[in-house]
Design an enzyme around this catalytic site. Structure first.
Site, mmCIF file in Angstrom:
data_model
loop_
_atom_site.group_PDB
_atom_site.id
_atom_site.type_symbol
_atom_site.label_atom_id
_atom_site.label_comp_id
_atom_site.label_asym_id
_atom_site.label_seq_id
_atom_site.Cartn_x
_atom_site.Cartn_y
_atom_site.Cartn_z
ATOM 1 N N PRO A 8 42.691 35.980 38.709
ATOM 2 C CA PRO A 8 43.061 37.043 38.564
ATOM 3 C C PRO A 8 42.221 37.983 37.922
ATOM 4 C CG PRO A 8 45.129 36.066 37.722
ATOM 5 C CD PRO A 8 44.108 34.948 38.363
ATOM 6 N N PRO A 19 39.130 45.550 33.018
ATOM 7 C CA PRO A 19 38.428 44.829 32.090
ATOM 8 C C PRO A 19 39.249 43.594 31.487
ATOM 9 C CG PRO A 19 39.060 46.855 31.020
ATOM 10 C CD PRO A 19 39.427 46.968 32.419
ATOM 11 N N LYS A 20 38.829 42.526 31.883
ATOM 12 C CA LYS A 20 39.880 41.417 31.498
ATOM 13 C C LYS A 20 38.889 40.342 30.713
ATOM 14 C CE LYS A 20 42.723 41.810 35.691
ATOM 15 N NZ LYS A 20 43.413 41.185 36.764
ATOM 16 N N LYS A 21 39.695 39.432 29.951
ATOM 17 C CA LYS A 21 39.272 38.630 29.256
ATOM 18 C C LYS A 21 40.614 37.171 29.056
ATOM 19 C CE LYS A 21 35.867 40.183 26.065
ATOM 20 N NZ LYS A 21 35.435 40.107 24.727
#
Length: 152
Positions: A8, A19-21
């Protein structure tokens, strides 16, 4: 947005522009307190607490459904190989198939810890006015481009 699952993270960035981490979010109930923590690179960067099931939200989830159904917008920035924005779009989406199974309001507190790679403490939180916890099934459909800055 911080997640502990790779697929995901990739899909959310590419499709919707979230915006993902990779990190370690956790939500747990201890007696009368709902506690959410976020660890990044082994360090605590955020902790939020809320009175667990402090006050049921009236309307059988209708207010929560209305909140979740509102149009949400992301700025989708994806750089090209030269570092300039290859994709620079304002993307809108609306959650669908929303079934609220529970919704609660209550007092809340938030503790943010500075971290170089998880700058959540940079958010200008001036006052906590309350907290909202809900359990729901929902669908995140594809979004729509409101504006493409590279074509303007």
């Amino acid at each position: 947005m911080y997640l502990d699952d790779d697929p995901p993270i990739s899909a959310g960035r590419e499709i919707w522009g979230f915006p993902k981490k990779y990190a370690h979010p956790k939500l747990e109930i201890v007696k009368d307190t709902l506690t959410g923590t976020l660890e990044y690179a082994g360090q605590l960067v955020a902790m939020g607490t809320m009175g667990y099931k402090h006050e049921a939200m009236a309307g059988n989830g209708e207010r929560t459904t209305a909140l979740l159904a509102k149009t949400q917008i992301n700025l989708k920035l994806i750089p090209g190989v030269d570092g300039r924005p290859e994709i620079c779009q304002l993307v809108a989406y609306n959650l669908t198939d929303i079934v609220v199974k529970g919704s609660w309001l209550g007092p809340g507190r938030l503790h943010l810890v500075p971290h170089v790679n998880a700058p959540v403490a940079d958010f200008p939180v001036r006052k906590i006015i309350g907290a909202h916890h809900f359990v729901a099934d929902l669908t995140l459909p594809y979004g729509r481009v409101l504006h493409d800055y590279n074509k303007a």
